[in-house]
Design a protein around this motif. Structure first.
Motif, PDB file in Angstrom:
ATOM      1  N   VAL A  53     -10.868 -18.488 -31.404  1.00  0.00           N
ATOM      2  CA  VAL A  53     -10.618 -18.162 -32.807  1.00  0.00           C
ATOM      3  C   VAL A  53     -10.115 -16.723 -32.922  1.00  0.00           C
ATOM      4  O   VAL A  53     -10.613 -15.813 -32.249  1.00  0.00           O
ATOM      5  CB  VAL A  53     -11.908 -18.324 -33.635  1.00  0.00           C
ATOM      6  N   GLU A  54      -9.128 -16.549 -33.776  1.00  0.00           N
ATOM      7  CA  GLU A  54      -8.626 -15.213 -34.084  1.00  0.00           C
ATOM      8  C   GLU A  54      -8.740 -14.990 -35.589  1.00  0.00           C
ATOM      9  O   GLU A  54      -8.252 -15.804 -36.376  1.00  0.00           O
ATOM     10  CB  GLU A  54      -7.167 -15.076 -33.656  1.00  0.00           C
ATOM     11  N   ALA A 108     -17.872 -20.652 -30.850  1.00  0.00           N
ATOM     12  CA  ALA A 108     -16.503 -20.308 -30.472  1.00  0.00           C
ATOM     13  C   ALA A 108     -16.438 -18.899 -29.900  1.00  0.00           C
ATOM     14  O   ALA A 108     -17.415 -18.142 -29.932  1.00  0.00           O
ATOM     15  CB  ALA A 108     -15.584 -20.429 -31.683  1.00  0.00           C
ATOM     16  N   ILE A 109     -15.255 -18.561 -29.386  1.00  0.00           N
ATOM     17  CA  ILE A 109     -15.007 -17.231 -28.840  1.00  0.00           C
ATOM     18  C   ILE A 109     -13.969 -16.543 -29.721  1.00  0.00           C
ATOM     19  O   ILE A 109     -12.899 -17.094 -29.989  1.00  0.00           O
ATOM     20  CB  ILE A 109     -14.491 -17.304 -27.392  1.00  0.00           C
ATOM     21  N   GLY A 119      -3.050 -21.528 -21.668  1.00  0.00           N
ATOM     22  CA  GLY A 119      -2.944 -22.955 -21.923  1.00  0.00           C
ATOM     23  C   GLY A 119      -3.891 -23.500 -22.968  1.00  0.00           C
ATOM     24  O   GLY A 119      -3.813 -24.678 -23.321  1.00  0.00           O
ATOM     25  N   GLN A 120      -4.798 -22.666 -23.494  1.00  0.00           N
ATOM     26  CA  GLN A 120      -5.736 -23.153 -24.500  1.00  0.00           C
ATOM     27  C   GLN A 120      -5.319 -22.644 -25.877  1.00  0.00           C
ATOM     28  O   GLN A 120      -5.089 -21.443 -26.060  1.00  0.00           O
ATOM     29  CB  GLN A 120      -7.165 -22.702 -24.197  1.00  0.00           C
ATOM     30  N   PRO A 121      -5.193 -23.543 -26.855  1.00  0.00           N
ATOM     31  CA  PRO A 121      -4.746 -23.117 -28.189  1.00  0.00           C
ATOM     32  C   PRO A 121      -5.759 -22.218 -28.884  1.00  0.00           C
ATOM     33  O   PRO A 121      -6.969 -22.282 -28.599  1.00  0.00           O
ATOM     34  CB  PRO A 121      -4.575 -24.443 -28.936  1.00  0.00           C
ATOM     35  N   VAL A 122      -5.243 -21.407 -29.771  1.00  0.00           N
ATOM     36  CA  VAL A 122      -6.080 -20.493 -30.556  1.00  0.00           C
ATOM     37  C   VAL A 122      -5.935 -20.858 -32.029  1.00  0.00           C
ATOM     38  O   VAL A 122      -4.832 -21.106 -32.520  1.00  0.00           O
ATOM     39  CB  VAL A 122      -5.643 -19.023 -30.335  1.00  0.00           C
ATOM     40  N   TYR A 123      -7.055 -20.886 -32.724  1.00  0.00           N
ATOM     41  CA  TYR A 123      -7.040 -21.123 -34.172  1.00  0.00           C
ATOM     42  C   TYR A 123      -7.039 -19.763 -34.887  1.00  0.00           C
ATOM     43  O   TYR A 123      -7.982 -18.984 -34.754  1.00  0.00           O
ATOM     44  CB  TYR A 123      -8.252 -21.939 -34.592  1.00  0.00           C
ATOM     45  N   ARG A 149      -4.420 -22.056 -38.719  1.00  0.00           N
ATOM     46  CA  ARG A 149      -3.244 -22.584 -38.027  1.00  0.00           C
ATOM     47  C   ARG A 149      -3.487 -22.550 -36.521  1.00  0.00           C
ATOM     48  O   ARG A 149      -3.953 -21.546 -35.985  1.00  0.00           O
ATOM     49  CB  ARG A 149      -2.010 -21.755 -38.383  1.00  0.00           C
ATOM     50  N   ARG A 150      -3.189 -23.683 -35.863  1.00  0.00           N
ATOM     51  CA  ARG A 150      -3.350 -23.739 -34.415  1.00  0.00           C
ATOM     52  C   ARG A 150      -2.083 -23.246 -33.739  1.00  0.00           C
ATOM     53  O   ARG A 150      -0.973 -23.534 -34.196  1.00  0.00           O
ATOM     54  CB  ARG A 150      -3.672 -25.161 -33.965  1.00  0.00           C
ATOM     55  N   SER A 151      -2.254 -22.506 -32.665  1.00  0.00           N
ATOM     56  CA  SER A 151      -1.128 -21.790 -32.063  1.00  0.00           C
ATOM     57  C   SER A 151      -0.123 -22.683 -31.360  1.00  0.00           C
ATOM     58  O   SER A 151       1.033 -22.302 -31.189  1.00  0.00           O
ATOM     59  CB  SER A 151      -1.653 -20.747 -31.066  1.00  0.00           C
TER      60      SER A 151
END
Length: 206
Positions: A53-54, A108-109, A119-123, A149-151
């Motif tokens: 998560v960002e 979450a992180i 390779g892992q999407p960020v929300y 929004r997912r990256s």
């Protein structure tokens, strides 16, 4: 015998020092408050690949971007309270409390400061505080909106939430009400993210 000029000067300096110290002792102390929950929320069980998560800086009314509490008196007058302050400027305080609450709810992180996994999407969770009215001895009103929004694809969701929290008398009660609303907002945002992660066509949770 007349006192010397030196003795008079020393006596005057001592008197002034006493008055200054007395004035300082009588000055009321500044009180600091936090929007973060005193007891952390129970974190969700960590998955093999926890969500990333960002949470960028929040958007909020300019009048609130200060460490002092901004309140509205029951008469309607807006007041900035120098003796009652958040532990950091309100925008930073709210951001940190929301980001912490969201990640704890989801297990979450937070990668806002970097450290993404390849390779892992960020929300990306963009939050706007549309309304914030803290009315002394009465209530705190809040209006939040957010987009997630997912990256890695077009998966996104946009939600909003309005809530009023009644409070008792005094600034401690007002801070408690603000903390409660912040925790509730974090729960709503986390629920939206969970729904989106499960279904690209998800709607905002009721």
């Amino acid at each position: 015998m007349k006192p010397s000029r030196t003795a008079c000067a020393l006596s005057l300096a001592a008197t002034l020092a006493t008055l200054v110290l007395a004035g300082c002792a009588a000055s009321p102390a500044v009180r600091y408050y936090s929007l973060s929950a005193a007891t952390p929320a129970t974190a969700a069980a960590a998955a093999s690949k926890p969500l990333l998560v960002e949470v960028p800086p929040l958007s909020l009314p300019e009048r609130l971007v200060r460490p002092q509490m901004v309140v509205r008196a029951p008469t309607g007058q807006l007041e900035i309270l120098d003796l009652h302050r958040w532990s950091s400027p309100f925008d930073a305080e709210l951001h940190d409390a929301l980001a912490s609450g969201i990640t704890q709810q989801l297990g979450a992180i937070d990668v806002s400061g970097g450290g993404r996994l390849a390779g892992q999407p960020v929300y990306r969770v963009a939050v706007q505080l549309r309304q914030w009215e803290a009315v002394q001895n009465q209530r705190v009103d809040a209006g939040f909106s957010w987009t997630i929004r997912r990256s890695d694809d077009a998966r996104n969701i946009a939600c909003q939430w309005n809530q009023s929290e009644p409070v008792g008398a005094g600034m401690d009660a007002l801070a408690d009400g603000a903390r409660t609303l912040t925790a509730q907002a974090a729960q709503r945002i986390a629920a939206s993210l969970t729904a989106l992660d499960a279904d690209a066509a998800a709607k905002c949770p009721g």
